[in-house]
Design a protein around this motif. Structure first.
Motif, PDB file in Angstrom:
ATOM      1  N   GLY A 147     -22.962  -4.629   6.417  1.00  0.00           N
ATOM      2  CA  GLY A 147     -22.674  -3.297   5.896  1.00  0.00           C
ATOM      3  C   GLY A 147     -23.523  -2.224   6.540  1.00  0.00           C
ATOM      4  O   GLY A 147     -24.625  -2.479   7.035  1.00  0.00           O
ATOM      5  N   SER A 148     -22.992  -1.000   6.542  1.00  0.00           N
ATOM      6  CA  SER A 148     -23.727   0.160   7.048  1.00  0.00           C
ATOM      7  C   SER A 148     -23.671   1.270   6.018  1.00  0.00           C
ATOM      8  O   SER A 148     -22.754   1.334   5.199  1.00  0.00           O
ATOM      9  CB  SER A 148     -23.130   0.645   8.377  1.00  0.00           C
ATOM     10  N   ASN A 181     -21.152   3.755  11.475  1.00  0.00           N
ATOM     11  CA  ASN A 181     -20.017   4.039  10.613  1.00  0.00           C
ATOM     12  C   ASN A 181     -19.169   2.781  10.442  1.00  0.00           C
ATOM     13  O   ASN A 181     -19.665   1.757  10.028  1.00  0.00           O
ATOM     14  CB  ASN A 181     -19.216   5.216  11.186  1.00  0.00           C
ATOM     15  N   GLU A 182     -17.911   2.829  10.796  1.00  0.00           N
ATOM     16  CA  GLU A 182     -17.022   1.684  10.656  1.00  0.00           C
ATOM     17  C   GLU A 182     -17.539   0.488  11.460  1.00  0.00           C
ATOM     18  O   GLU A 182     -18.040   0.638  12.584  1.00  0.00           O
ATOM     19  CB  GLU A 182     -15.616   2.101  11.115  1.00  0.00           C
ATOM     20  N   LEU A 183     -17.419  -0.715  10.891  1.00  0.00           N
ATOM     21  CA  LEU A 183     -17.905  -1.933  11.533  1.00  0.00           C
ATOM     22  C   LEU A 183     -16.769  -2.928  11.737  1.00  0.00           C
ATOM     23  O   LEU A 183     -15.797  -2.944  10.984  1.00  0.00           O
ATOM     24  CB  LEU A 183     -18.992  -2.603  10.684  1.00  0.00           C
ATOM     25  N   GLU A 184     -16.936  -3.775  12.755  1.00  0.00           N
ATOM     26  CA  GLU A 184     -16.016  -4.887  12.968  1.00  0.00           C
ATOM     27  C   GLU A 184     -16.796  -6.032  13.608  1.00  0.00           C
ATOM     28  O   GLU A 184     -17.623  -5.810  14.504  1.00  0.00           O
ATOM     29  CB  GLU A 184     -14.853  -4.477  13.877  1.00  0.00           C
ATOM     30  N   TYR A 185     -16.534  -7.249  13.125  1.00  0.00           N
ATOM     31  CA  TYR A 185     -17.174  -8.436  13.699  1.00  0.00           C
ATOM     32  C   TYR A 185     -16.251  -8.996  14.779  1.00  0.00           C
ATOM     33  O   TYR A 185     -15.111  -9.367  14.505  1.00  0.00           O
ATOM     34  CB  TYR A 185     -17.416  -9.488  12.615  1.00  0.00           C
ATOM     35  N   ILE A 186     -16.758  -9.067  16.026  1.00  0.00           N
ATOM     36  CA  ILE A 186     -15.939  -9.518  17.154  1.00  0.00           C
ATOM     37  C   ILE A 186     -16.749 -10.459  18.037  1.00  0.00           C
ATOM     38  O   ILE A 186     -17.747 -10.047  18.645  1.00  0.00           O
ATOM     39  CB  ILE A 186     -15.421  -8.329  17.988  1.00  0.00           C
ATOM     40  N   ASN A 187     -16.347 -11.715  18.071  1.00  0.00           N
ATOM     41  CA  ASN A 187     -16.940 -12.707  18.982  1.00  0.00           C
ATOM     42  C   ASN A 187     -18.473 -12.726  18.943  1.00  0.00           C
ATOM     43  O   ASN A 187     -19.151 -12.668  19.975  1.00  0.00           O
ATOM     44  CB  ASN A 187     -16.467 -12.452  20.421  1.00  0.00           C
ATOM     45  N   GLY A 188     -19.005 -12.798  17.738  1.00  0.00           N
ATOM     46  CA  GLY A 188     -20.451 -12.927  17.586  1.00  0.00           C
ATOM     47  C   GLY A 188     -21.234 -11.636  17.637  1.00  0.00           C
ATOM     48  O   GLY A 188     -22.464 -11.654  17.589  1.00  0.00           O
ATOM     49  N   ILE A 190     -21.463  -7.320  16.263  1.00  0.00           N
ATOM     50  CA  ILE A 190     -21.006  -6.278  15.345  1.00  0.00           C
ATOM     51  C   ILE A 190     -20.702  -5.047  16.181  1.00  0.00           C
ATOM     52  O   ILE A 190     -21.571  -4.548  16.895  1.00  0.00           O
ATOM     53  CB  ILE A 190     -22.076  -5.939  14.285  1.00  0.00           C
ATOM     54  N   TRP A 191     -19.467  -4.590  16.117  1.00  0.00           N
ATOM     55  CA  TRP A 191     -19.083  -3.370  16.825  1.00  0.00           C
ATOM     56  C   TRP A 191     -19.053  -2.230  15.819  1.00  0.00           C
ATOM     57  O   TRP A 191     -18.451  -2.350  14.748  1.00  0.00           O
ATOM     58  CB  TRP A 191     -17.718  -3.536  17.484  1.00  0.00           C
ATOM     59  N   ALA A 192     -19.687  -1.122  16.173  1.00  0.00           N
ATOM     60  CA  ALA A 192     -19.836  -0.011  15.233  1.00  0.00           C
ATOM     61  C   ALA A 192     -19.434   1.312  15.856  1.00  0.00           C
ATOM     62  O   ALA A 192     -19.891   1.653  16.959  1.00  0.00           O
ATOM     63  CB  ALA A 192     -21.282   0.081  14.745  1.00  0.00           C
ATOM     64  N   ASN A 193     -18.570   2.053  15.153  1.00  0.00           N
ATOM     65  CA  ASN A 193     -18.362   3.458  15.504  1.00  0.00           C
ATOM     66  C   ASN A 193     -19.644   4.216  15.199  1.00  0.00           C
ATOM     67  O   ASN A 193     -20.317   3.953  14.196  1.00  0.00           O
ATOM     68  CB  ASN A 193     -17.231   4.073  14.680  1.00  0.00           C
ATOM     69  N   TRP A 195     -20.823   7.767  14.199  1.00  0.00           N
ATOM     70  CA  TRP A 195     -20.202   8.959  13.628  1.00  0.00           C
ATOM     71  C   TRP A 195     -20.393  10.188  14.524  1.00  0.00           C
ATOM     72  O   TRP A 195     -21.456  10.431  15.083  1.00  0.00           O
ATOM     73  CB  TRP A 195     -20.791   9.234  12.237  1.00  0.00           C
ATOM     74  N   MET A 196     -19.317  10.952  14.672  1.00  0.00           N
ATOM     75  CA  MET A 196     -19.263  12.186  15.440  1.00  0.00           C
ATOM     76  C   MET A 196     -19.409  11.968  16.950  1.00  0.00           C
ATOM     77  O   MET A 196     -19.742  12.893  17.696  1.00  0.00           O
ATOM     78  CB  MET A 196     -20.329  13.187  14.958  1.00  0.00           C
ATOM     79  N   THR A 197     -19.140  10.737  17.420  1.00  0.00           N
ATOM     80  CA  THR A 197     -19.111  10.477  18.860  1.00  0.00           C
ATOM     81  C   THR A 197     -17.818   9.728  19.191  1.00  0.00           C
ATOM     82  O   THR A 197     -17.103   9.275  18.296  1.00  0.00           O
ATOM     83  CB  THR A 197     -20.306   9.619  19.325  1.00  0.00           C
ATOM     84  N   ASP A 198     -17.540   9.614  20.467  1.00  0.00           N
ATOM     85  CA  ASP A 198     -16.389   8.841  20.937  1.00  0.00           C
ATOM     86  C   ASP A 198     -16.853   7.497  21.492  1.00  0.00           C
ATOM     87  O   ASP A 198     -16.288   6.984  22.460  1.00  0.00           O
ATOM     88  CB  ASP A 198     -15.637   9.623  22.021  1.00  0.00           C
ATOM     89  N   CYS A 199     -17.872   6.940  20.889  1.00  0.00           N
ATOM     90  CA  CYS A 199     -18.505   5.720  21.390  1.00  0.00           C
ATOM     91  C   CYS A 199     -18.527   4.622  20.328  1.00  0.00           C
ATOM     92  O   CYS A 199     -18.634   4.892  19.135  1.00  0.00           O
ATOM     93  CB  CYS A 199     -19.939   5.997  21.829  1.00  0.00           C
ATOM     94  N   ILE A 200     -18.453   3.397  20.811  1.00  0.00           N
ATOM     95  CA  ILE A 200     -18.634   2.212  19.968  1.00  0.00           C
ATOM     96  C   ILE A 200     -19.832   1.447  20.511  1.00  0.00           C
ATOM     97  O   ILE A 200     -19.915   1.185  21.718  1.00  0.00           O
ATOM     98  CB  ILE A 200     -17.381   1.316  19.986  1.00  0.00           C
ATOM     99  N   ALA A 201     -20.757   1.109  19.636  1.00  0.00           N
ATOM    100  CA  ALA A 201     -21.925   0.311  20.017  1.00  0.00           C
ATOM    101  C   ALA A 201     -21.646  -1.155  19.726  1.00  0.00           C
ATOM    102  O   ALA A 201     -21.179  -1.499  18.647  1.00  0.00           O
ATOM    103  CB  ALA A 201     -23.164   0.780  19.252  1.00  0.00           C
ATOM    104  N   ARG A 202     -21.945  -2.008  20.698  1.00  0.00           N
ATOM    105  CA  ARG A 202     -21.846  -3.448  20.505  1.00  0.00           C
ATOM    106  C   ARG A 202     -23.244  -3.954  20.146  1.00  0.00           C
ATOM    107  O   ARG A 202     -24.183  -3.832  20.942  1.00  0.00           O
ATOM    108  CB  ARG A 202     -21.319  -4.120  21.772  1.00  0.00           C
ATOM    109  N   ILE A 203     -23.374  -4.527  18.965  1.00  0.00           N
ATOM    110  CA  ILE A 203     -24.688  -4.799  18.382  1.00  0.00           C
ATOM    111  C   ILE A 203     -24.881  -6.299  18.178  1.00  0.00           C
ATOM    112  O   ILE A 203     -23.984  -6.995  17.692  1.00  0.00           O
ATOM    113  CB  ILE A 203     -24.829  -4.071  17.034  1.00  0.00           C
TER     114      ILE A 203
END
Length: 282
Positions: A147-148, A181-188, A190-193, A195-203
């Motif tokens: 969670g975030s 912001n929004e999170l998704e679990y992908i192949n081990g 956590i991908w996260a939007n 907020w207020m950017t056009d970027c996704i961080a792979r964590i």
């Protein structure tokens, strides 16, 4: 008594030095020894310079290939595979692929919050009632929840009690990454939007380290070129693990996209801090 002349000549023959073929082994070995590498390089200085330059060029090429490969694994752009209609009044907070070409979407804004099931092909949706108050992102690996809350914290939650089992700080090069912001679990991962950017961080789910960036600026630029106005930031990631499909959208966006990632070739045209300006809005 004086010796006969013949005896003198015979004596002289006996004291003659040995022929070259009968020289001592040590002398023969010394004469046949090959010159050392150093002495050969000294004799042929132009060749030695070229040899050293080749070694330096090889080392530089190896370093450059390693450095370029590392960058390619860090920054990603995309190709659009498909475009689907999306409710332009949906202030997307969360997105989840539910199978059979349907998605679960949560939306926000005062008195407009909703939880809905969305048909991928048509964009039509069916709303459900809920009692949620606040929350930024939620994802799962099938065992625990992640969670975030809009800060730099990534929470590991017990799926039964929702108690925090662990909290890690998301960082990129020792800098805290806030506005998760929004999170998704992908192949081990956590991908996260952000907020207020056009970027996704792979964590990294283990320690919160950012291991990659996905740059989606061209989606916004495409909407603007098509004449769309009034939409807000990128937000919404859904992953179809059965077919390896990645979906993204944004707040009040008229489209939902299926995209395929590809590594960026060559240097970035700006620093990540400029491409993904992460600021505190509180």
């Amino acid at each position: 008594m004086p010796m006969p002349a013949s005896s003198k000549r015979s004596h002289r023959r006996r004291i003659n030095p040995q022929p070259a073929s009968m020289a001592s082994p040590s002398l023969s070995f010394s004469r046949s020894r090959s010159p050392s590498l150093l002495s050969r390089l000294r004799r042929n200085r132009p060749a030695s310079v070229i040899f050293l330059l080749c070694i330096l060029l090889l080392l530089y090429s190896t370093w450059r290939a390693f450095n370029t490969s590392s960058q390619h694994h860090l920054f990603y752009t995309f190709d659009v595979v498909n475009e689907y209609p999306h409710d332009p009044n949906a202030f997307t907070q969360g997105l989840l692929y539910a199978g059979n070409d349907t998605l679960i979407e949560s939306t926000g804004l005062y008195k407009r919050s909703s939880l809905r099931e969305v048909h991928l092909q048509s964009g039509k949706n069916e709303k459900f009632t809920h009692e949620m108050r606040d929350g930024w992102g939620l994802a799962t690996d099938g065992e625990i929840l992640y969670g975030s809350d809009g800060s730099s914290s990534l929470y590991h939650l017990d799926p039964l009690t929702f108690q925090a089992l662990k909290r890690v700080t998301v960082q990129y090069h020792d800098r805290e990454i806030i506005n998760l912001n929004e999170l998704e679990y992908i192949n081990g991962e956590i991908w996260a939007n952000i907020w207020m950017t056009d970027c996704i961080a792979r964590i990294s789910q283990k320690d919160g380290r950012v291991v990659g960036w996905i740059l989606l600026h061209e989606l916004r630029e495409g909407l603007l070129k098509s004449g769309y106005q009034g939409f807000e930031c990128l937000n919404g990631i859904a992953w179809d693990k059965e077919k390896n499909r990645l979906f993204v959208t944004g707040k009040l966006w008229p489209k939902l996209y299926e995209i395929k990632l590809r590594p960026i070739r060559g240097p970035l045209n700006a620093a990540v801090e400029d491409l993904c300006p992460i600021k505190s809005y509180w």
